[in-house]
Design an enzyme around this catalytic site. Structure first.
Site, short mmCIF file in Angstrom:
data_model
loop_
_atom_site.label_atom_id
_atom_site.label_comp_id
_atom_site.label_asym_id
_atom_site.label_seq_id
_atom_site.Cartn_x
_atom_site.Cartn_y
_atom_site.Cartn_z
N HIS A 185 0.29 -0.96 0.35
CA HIS A 185 0.04 0.07 0.15
C HIS A 185 1.26 1.15 0.13
O HIS A 185 1.65 0.73 0.62
CB HIS A 185 -0.94 0.18 1.12
CG HIS A 185 -1.98 -0.98 0.83
ND1 HIS A 185 -2.10 -2.53 1.60
CD2 HIS A 185 -2.91 -1.44 0.06
CE1 HIS A 185 -3.41 -3.28 1.07
NE2 HIS A 185 -3.73 -2.42 0.75
N ASP B 10 0.00 6.73 -3.35
CA ASP B 10 -1.12 6.55 -3.94
C ASP B 10 -1.50 7.12 -5.58
O ASP B 10 -2.59 7.33 -6.27
CB ASP B 10 -2.89 6.51 -3.24
CG ASP B 10 -2.29 4.86 -2.67
OD1 ASP B 10 -1.42 4.33 -2.40
OD2 ASP B 10 -3.00 4.64 -1.29
C1 LIG Z 1 -10.13 3.03 1.40
C2 LIG Z 1 -9.77 1.61 1.68
C3 LIG Z 1 -8.07 1.97 0.77
C4 LIG Z 1 -7.52 2.30 0.99
C5 LIG Z 1 -6.01 2.64 0.19
C6 LIG Z 1 -4.59 1.78 0.35
C7 LIG Z 1 -3.64 3.05 1.07
C8 LIG Z 1 -3.86 2.04 -0.97
O1 LIG Z 1 -2.09 1.89 -0.74
S1 LIG Z 1 -4.15 1.23 -3.04
C9 LIG Z 1 -2.92 1.28 -3.41
C10 LIG Z 1 -3.51 -0.22 -3.44
N1 LIG Z 1 -1.59 -1.16 -4.14
C11 LIG Z 1 -2.46 -0.97 -5.76
O2 LIG Z 1 -2.56 -1.24 -5.63
C12 LIG Z 1 -0.68 -1.49 -6.18
C13 LIG Z 1 -1.26 -3.06 -7.12
N2 LIG Z 1 -2.16 -3.74 -6.64
C14 LIG Z 1 -1.86 -4.55 -5.84
O3 LIG Z 1 -0.74 -5.23 -5.44
C15 LIG Z 1 -3.01 -5.28 -5.58
O4 LIG Z 1 -3.88 -5.67 -6.28
C16 LIG Z 1 -3.41 -5.31 -4.07
C17 LIG Z 1 -2.66 -5.81 -3.32
C18 LIG Z 1 -4.02 -4.09 -4.61
C19 LIG Z 1 -4.59 -6.21 -3.00
O5 LIG Z 1 -3.90 -7.64 -3.86
P1 LIG Z 1 -5.56 -9.01 -4.19
O6 LIG Z 1 -4.91 -10.09 -3.89
O7 LIG Z 1 -6.82 -8.48 -3.44
O8 LIG Z 1 -6.20 -8.20 -5.47
P2 LIG Z 1 -4.76 -8.36 -7.25
O9 LIG Z 1 -3.64 -10.14 -6.48
O10 LIG Z 1 -4.53 -7.93 -7.73
O11 LIG Z 1 -5.85 -10.05 -7.64
C20 LIG Z 1 -6.69 -9.08 -7.95
C21 LIG Z 1 -8.09 -10.27 -8.49
O12 LIG Z 1 -9.63 -9.80 -8.76
C22 LIG Z 1 -9.90 -10.66 -9.59
N3 LIG Z 1 -10.70 -9.80 -10.13
C23 LIG Z 1 -11.31 -8.68 -10.98
N4 LIG Z 1 -11.84 -8.21 -11.19
C24 LIG Z 1 -13.15 -9.01 -11.50
C25 LIG Z 1 -14.41 -9.74 -12.10
N5 LIG Z 1 -14.49 -8.39 -12.27
N6 LIG Z 1 -14.14 -10.69 -11.44
C26 LIG Z 1 -13.40 -11.19 -11.10
N7 LIG Z 1 -12.52 -11.19 -10.43
C27 LIG Z 1 -12.76 -10.20 -10.73
C28 LIG Z 1 -8.76 -11.23 -10.79
O13 LIG Z 1 -8.76 -11.63 -11.75
C29 LIG Z 1 -7.82 -11.08 -9.80
O14 LIG Z 1 -7.95 -12.41 -9.54
P3 LIG Z 1 -6.75 -14.10 -8.71
O15 LIG Z 1 -6.14 -13.54 -7.85
O16 LIG Z 1 -7.46 -15.11 -8.84
O17 LIG Z 1 -5.52 -13.24 -10.14
C30 LIG Z 1 -9.98 0.66 1.43
C31 LIG Z 1 -9.04 -0.57 1.51
C32 LIG Z 1 -10.46 -1.67 2.04
C33 LIG Z 1 -10.94 -1.02 1.66
C34 LIG Z 1 -12.75 -1.49 2.57
C35 LIG Z 1 -13.01 -2.80 2.55
O18 LIG Z 1 -13.09 -3.01 1.31
C36 LIG Z 1 -13.41 -3.88 2.91
C37 LIG Z 1 -15.30 -2.70 3.15
C38 LIG Z 1 -15.96 -3.15 2.36
C39 LIG Z 1 -17.45 -2.14 1.76
O19 LIG Z 1 -17.92 -2.36 0.49
C40 LIG Z 1 -17.44 -0.84 2.20
C41 LIG Z 1 -16.31 -0.73 3.54
C42 LIG Z 1 -14.96 -1.84 3.50
C43 LIG Z 1 -14.86 -1.31 5.30
C44 LIG Z 1 -13.88 -1.21 2.81
C45 LIG Z 1 -13.77 0.68 3.57
C46 LIG Z 1 -12.75 1.31 2.04
O20 LIG Z 1 -12.58 1.20 1.07
C47 LIG Z 1 -11.30 -0.20 2.31
C48 LIG Z 1 -11.24 0.37 3.88
#
Ligand SMILES: C[C@H](CCC[C@H](C)C(=O)SCCNC(=O)CCNC(=O)[C@H](O)C(C)(C)COP(=O)(O)OP(=O)(O)OC[C@H]1O[C@@H](n2cnc3c(N)ncnc32)[C@H](O)[C@@H]1OP(=O)(O)O)[C@H]1CC[C@H]2[C@@H]3[C@H](O)C[C@@H]4C[C@H](O)CC[C@]4(C)[C@H]3C[C@H](O)[C@]12C
Length: 382
Positions: A122, A152
């Site tokens: 993150h 970010d």
């Molecule tokens: C507000 C909070 C956000 C804080 C931001 C934070 C400080 C950051 O720094 S964001 C930057 C993160 N890093 C990156 O973006 C870098 C690049 N990405 C990654 O490294 C990764 O994606 C990852 C580490 C971020 C996530 O890894 P993960 O293993 O989860 O995912 P990936 O490996 O990338 O694979 C994705 C898989 O998903 C599949 N996929 C994608 N799309 C689809 C689709 N349409 N259909 C089916 N499948 C799909 C894809 O194929 C991959 O599958 P495989 O693994 O099989 O390959 C917020 C952070 C958390 C939030 C809360 C949380 O969500 C819970 C609640 C939810 C509720 O709805 C709302 C309240 C929440 C409390 C929610 C509140 C906030 O939003 C958060 C706190």
């Protein structure tokens, strides 16, 4: 608007990619966010002006839909861990082969190569890896991340948007798309170029929190006022510093020299004592209209009604009553025209987007029934 006619497919992500998509949308691009199916609520709070289609990418039909959307678009913006898109068969090689004009933007923490490329992370991790986090924080305190602004948003979303705009510009000459490898570590480091390149003039010779621009200097810091609020002081140049000292009601002849570093702690105490004597509003009246470089530290509730921001219309209110900053910068002929309507529900535009991309009604129904796509038009009408 500058980006009118540009079609963007944004795969839903956490914070940086949604910001990048919102910038493109604010400046006129049509941004279609691809959400998951069976999700109760969107976590994208940066969805202004976007459309939402809900696709199940674990369903071959859903995957085929995404491929078709990408092949008929200008930009794909993906926020996943390295290798996720390739695993889905939608890596840049595959898509660019079929749509050579496609701009394929990959926004990740560590970039597409290197031993950390596949690691989760993150903002704070990327900031740490950029070197910048080691510079941030008060004297004798631990490093401190300034919200998740630097990696970010500045180094990630904004830098990626710049890459996309540059690639669009270049495509207008070459006719070719390209892949953008936007690493937040590198983006953050690049945003910090001034810090790197100004080390040569000794600006960062001292420990963290003891330099001129990191709260070490008494003339570049915040001070608490009598009503518990704060003033920000940035009186660097001697002519502005003189006005600052005058405004405080002090006599420069009684004080150590501005650049006498060993006297900085004593000067800070003096300024702290003076600021505590009046309220923020009183100090604002003293310094407004001068070049002392002293301003109130405004809260999010106060910014929109400050006369300067009000005069420029720097903040806007959407139809839901939510206040947010208007897009920056302001372009004279083709300014951003941010949408003021509410953010989309997940899958609100699935049907409309599929129609727009040439899907027939019977095909759409089949996709819906098979669970490859999801539609939430009804929820949007409630
Ligand atoms: C507000 C909070 C956000 C804080 C931001 C934070 C400080 C950051 O720094 S964001 C930057 C993160 N890093 C990156 O973006 C870098 C690049 N990405 C990654 O490294 C990764 O994606 C990852 C580490 C971020 C996530 O890894 P993960 O293993 O989860 O995912 P990936 O490996 O990338 O694979 C994705 C898989 O998903 C599949 N996929 C994608 N799309 C689809 C689709 N349409 N259909 C089916 N499948 C799909 C894809 O194929 C991959 O599958 P495989 O693994 O099989 O390959 C917020 C952070 C958390 C939030 C809360 C949380 O969500 C819970 C609640 C939810 C509720 O709805 C709302 C309240 C929440 C409390 C929610 C509140 C906030 O939003 C958060 C706190």
């Amino acid at each position: 608007m500058a980006l009118a006619g540009v079609r963007v497919i944004e795969l839903a992500g956490l914070a940086p990619a949604p910001f990048c998509g919102m910038i493109l949308s604010d400046f006129g691009a049509k941004v279609i966010r691809v959400d998951r199916t069976k999700v109760a609520m969107a976590v994208d709070t940066l969805a202004r002006g976007k459309q939402s289609v809900a696709l199940n990418l674990k369903n071959p039909e859903g995957l085929a839909v995404l491929k078709r959307l990408c092949l008929q678009s200008d930009v794909v913006l993906e926020p996943f861990r390295k290798g996720v898109m390739e695993k889905l068969g939608l890596g840049p090689e595959e898509l660019l082969k079929e749509n050579p004009r496609l701009i394929y933007a990959r926004l990740t923490g560590y970039g597409q190569s290197g031993s950390y490329a596949k690691a989760a992370g993150h903002d704070i991790n990327y900031l740490a890896m950029s070197g910048l986090l080691s510079m941030l924080g008060r004297s004798s305190d631990k490093p401190y991340a300034p919200l998740n602004l630097v990696a970010d948003f500045a180094g990630g979303g904004l830098t990626c948007a710049l890459g996309i705009v540059l690639a669009l510009l270049e495509r207008s000459k070459s006719g070719q798309g390209q892949i953008i490898d936007a690493s937040m570590v590198e983006g953050a480091a690049y945003v910090g170029s001034f810090m790197w390149k100004s080390r040569s003039i000794g600006l960062w010779n001292r420990p963290r929190g003891e330099n001129m621009l990191d709260s070490g200097a008494p003339f570049y810091d915040t001070y608490r006022t009598a009503d518990g609020k704060y003033m920000a002081v940035g009186a660097i140049e001697p002519q502005f510093y003189d006005q600052f000292i005058q405004g405080l009601g002090l006599d420069a002849a009684d004080l150590p020299a501005q650049m006498s570093v060993s006297d900085w702690p004593q000067l800070k105490q003096t300024f702290t004592r003076e600021f505590a004597k009046r309220t923020q509003a009183e100090w604002s009246r003293v310094f407004d209209g001068t070049d002392a470089c002293v301003t109130p530290v405004l809260s999010l509730e106060e910014v929109a009604s400050h006369p300067h921001n009000q005069e420029r219309g720097s903040f806007l209110r959407n139809t839901q009553g939510e206040l947010s900053p208007r897009p920056a910068p302001v372009l004279s002929r083709a300014p951003a025209e941010p949408r003021l309507s509410r953010d989309p529900f997940i899958g609100e535009h699935t049907r409309a987007v599929l129609r727009e991309f040439g899907f027939q009604e019977d095909q759409i129904e089949k996709l819906l029934i098979g669970g490859a796509v999801e539609c939430n038009e009804a929820k949007a009408r409630l």
